[in-house]
Design a protein around this motif. Structure first.
Motif, short mmCIF file in Angstrom:
data_model
loop_
_atom_site.label_atom_id
_atom_site.label_comp_id
_atom_site.label_asym_id
_atom_site.label_seq_id
_atom_site.Cartn_x
_atom_site.Cartn_y
_atom_site.Cartn_z
N THR A 200 -5.59 -2.60 9.81
CA THR A 200 -6.38 -2.50 8.57
C THR A 200 -5.65 -3.14 7.40
O THR A 200 -5.91 -2.82 6.25
CB THR A 200 -6.67 -1.02 8.26
OG1 THR A 200 -5.43 -0.32 8.07
CG2 THR A 200 -7.46 -0.38 9.37
N SER A 201 -4.74 -4.04 7.69
CA SER A 201 -3.96 -4.73 6.66
C SER A 201 -4.73 -5.91 6.08
O SER A 201 -5.47 -6.60 6.80
CB SER A 201 -2.64 -5.22 7.25
OG SER A 201 -2.02 -6.15 6.40
N LEU A 202 -4.55 -6.16 4.81
CA LEU A 202 -5.18 -7.31 4.17
C LEU A 202 -4.75 -8.61 4.83
O LEU A 202 -5.52 -9.57 4.92
CB LEU A 202 -4.84 -7.33 2.68
CG LEU A 202 -5.39 -8.50 1.86
CD1 LEU A 202 -6.92 -8.48 1.85
CD2 LEU A 202 -4.86 -8.45 0.43
N GLY A 203 -3.51 -8.65 5.30
CA GLY A 203 -3.02 -9.85 5.97
C GLY A 203 -3.86 -10.21 7.17
O GLY A 203 -4.15 -11.38 7.42
N HIS B 51 -8.85 1.17 1.63
CA HIS B 51 -8.28 2.49 1.88
C HIS B 51 -8.46 3.38 0.66
O HIS B 51 -8.07 3.01 -0.46
CB HIS B 51 -6.79 2.35 2.22
CG HIS B 51 -6.54 1.41 3.37
ND1 HIS B 51 -6.72 1.80 4.67
CD2 HIS B 51 -6.15 0.11 3.39
CE1 HIS B 51 -6.43 0.78 5.47
NE2 HIS B 51 -6.10 -0.26 4.72
N GLN B 52 -9.05 4.52 0.89
CA GLN B 52 -9.37 5.44 -0.20
C GLN B 52 -8.13 6.10 -0.77
O GLN B 52 -7.24 6.53 -0.03
CB GLN B 52 -10.35 6.49 0.30
CG GLN B 52 -10.94 7.38 -0.77
CD GLN B 52 -11.96 8.34 -0.19
OE1 GLN B 52 -11.84 8.77 0.95
NE2 GLN B 52 -12.98 8.65 -0.96
N PHE C 133 -10.42 2.60 -4.23
CA PHE C 133 -9.98 2.08 -2.94
C PHE C 133 -8.98 0.94 -3.15
O PHE C 133 -9.05 0.23 -4.16
CB PHE C 133 -11.17 1.59 -2.12
CG PHE C 133 -12.10 2.67 -1.67
CD1 PHE C 133 -12.04 3.16 -0.37
CD2 PHE C 133 -13.03 3.22 -2.54
CE1 PHE C 133 -12.89 4.17 0.05
CE2 PHE C 133 -13.88 4.23 -2.13
CZ PHE C 133 -13.81 4.71 -0.83
N TYR C 134 -8.09 0.78 -2.17
CA TYR C 134 -7.08 -0.27 -2.23
C TYR C 134 -7.11 -1.12 -0.97
O TYR C 134 -7.37 -0.63 0.13
CB TYR C 134 -5.68 0.34 -2.36
CG TYR C 134 -5.35 0.89 -3.72
CD1 TYR C 134 -4.74 0.09 -4.69
CD2 TYR C 134 -5.63 2.21 -4.04
CE1 TYR C 134 -4.43 0.59 -5.94
CE2 TYR C 134 -5.32 2.72 -5.29
CZ TYR C 134 -4.72 1.91 -6.24
OH TYR C 134 -4.42 2.41 -7.47
N LEU D 159 0.80 -1.22 0.00
CA LEU D 159 0.00 0.00 0.00
C LEU D 159 0.84 1.28 0.00
O LEU D 159 0.41 2.28 -0.58
CB LEU D 159 -0.96 -0.01 1.19
CG LEU D 159 -2.10 -1.03 1.11
CD1 LEU D 159 -3.03 -0.89 2.30
CD2 LEU D 159 -2.90 -0.87 -0.19
N PRO D 160 2.02 1.31 0.64
CA PRO D 160 2.81 2.55 0.59
C PRO D 160 3.13 3.00 -0.83
O PRO D 160 3.25 4.21 -1.09
CB PRO D 160 4.09 2.18 1.35
CG PRO D 160 3.65 1.13 2.31
CD PRO D 160 2.63 0.32 1.56
N ALA D 161 3.26 2.07 -1.74
CA ALA D 161 3.54 2.43 -3.13
C ALA D 161 2.27 2.78 -3.90
O ALA D 161 2.34 3.51 -4.89
CB ALA D 161 4.26 1.28 -3.84
N ARG D 162 1.13 2.26 -3.45
CA ARG D 162 -0.13 2.50 -4.17
C ARG D 162 -0.81 3.79 -3.71
O ARG D 162 -1.40 4.50 -4.53
CB ARG D 162 -1.09 1.32 -3.98
CG ARG D 162 -0.51 -0.06 -4.20
CD ARG D 162 0.02 -0.28 -5.61
NE ARG D 162 -0.98 -0.51 -6.60
CZ ARG D 162 -1.40 -1.71 -7.00
NH1 ARG D 162 -0.94 -2.81 -6.43
NH2 ARG D 162 -2.29 -1.83 -7.96
#
Length: 260
Positions: A76-79, A95-96, A104-105, A63-66
């Protein structure tokens, strides 16, 4: 963010799905431009409705790159969502995008480490449930699949996605990989939903030779682009980027024809 998502986009019922309520998977070898394509398609789809991109790489923070610049909690991690800590409420993990309100991602946050969570035997079922919940919350779900065999989202994507976009490098490795996964695609009844796309194609590549060797036809050819504009891959700033954007629009047109 969870409350904001619920206010902006109330949950819809499965039987109220419109053409945009679709799940599309982008699957292939690592390094074939899957994430760039997912971002480009996401920016187009979000003009039609709420779009969720699920980055299924569970080996590193993605997510930091997206969505760079947003502080995201490890909770709130997908993991966490698919490791038995609760995937019933997918909104918590979406995450918006800071500049695109309907995009959202979901993915691993910067708080995640390689051993932050363990994936149990029920991870595949949890992954499937998470995708279904995202499809209810939004209009379009794009699965940006990792290239790992252990990716728990692969069974859900191959069995349930409306279309499966497979970027293939026009070389020997690309042909060998595609031929190797054909039995899996057939076993999952997914072969008829596959859309092969030539990835990082250059003018010297003879795509007809690749098509013959892999016994398939490319529906589009994405050119190699040295760099994209920082905020978008769906609009070109160089001749190669412009050709890329046109091919993405072609892929989008084919996906839009899918009916529920």
């Amino acid at each position: 963010m969870e409350t904001q998502f619920r206010i902006m986009y109330p949950i819809a019922c499965w039987w109220e799905r419109r053409w945009t309520d679709m799940v599309f998977a982008i699957w292939g070898r690592d390094g074939t431009g899957k994430s760039v394509l997912a971002d480009a398609l996401g920016r187009i789809f979000c003009k039609q409705g709420i779009t969720a991109i699920i980055d299924t790489d569970l080996t590193q923070p993605t997510l930091p790159a997206r969505i760079n610049g947003k502080k995201l909690s490890a909770d709130t991690s997908l993991g966490k969502a698919i490791s038995g800590m609760g995937a019933d409420d997918a909104a918590k993990y979406l995450h918006q995008h800071p500049k695109v309100k309907r995009l959202f991602y979901a993915g691993l946050t910067s708080q995640d480490e390689y051993l932050s969570f363990e994936l149990g035997l029920d991870a595949t079922d949890a992954a499937r449930d998470f995708v279904e919940h995202c499809a209810v919350l939004g209009d379009t779900v794009l699965l940006d699949m990792s290239g790992q065999r252990s990716d728990p989202f692969v069974p859900a994507a191959l069995s349930g996605a409306d279309k499966i976009i497979i970027p293939i490098m026009p070389n020997v490795q690309g042909v060998c990989w595609f031929n190797a996964v054909k039995p899996l695609l057939e076993a999952m009844n997914a072969a008829g939903r596959v859309l092969p796309v030539a990835a990082m194609a250059d003018r010297q590549h003879d795509l007809s030779v690749v098509e013959k060797a892999a016994d398939m036809r490319f529906i589009a050819a994405l050119p190699y682009v040295r760099e994209f504009r920082q905020d978008s891959a769906d609009a070109g700033t160089t001749p190669a980027a412009t050709r890329y954007a046109k091919q993405v629009q072609k892929i989008f047109g084919m996906l839009r024809e899918v009916k529920v």
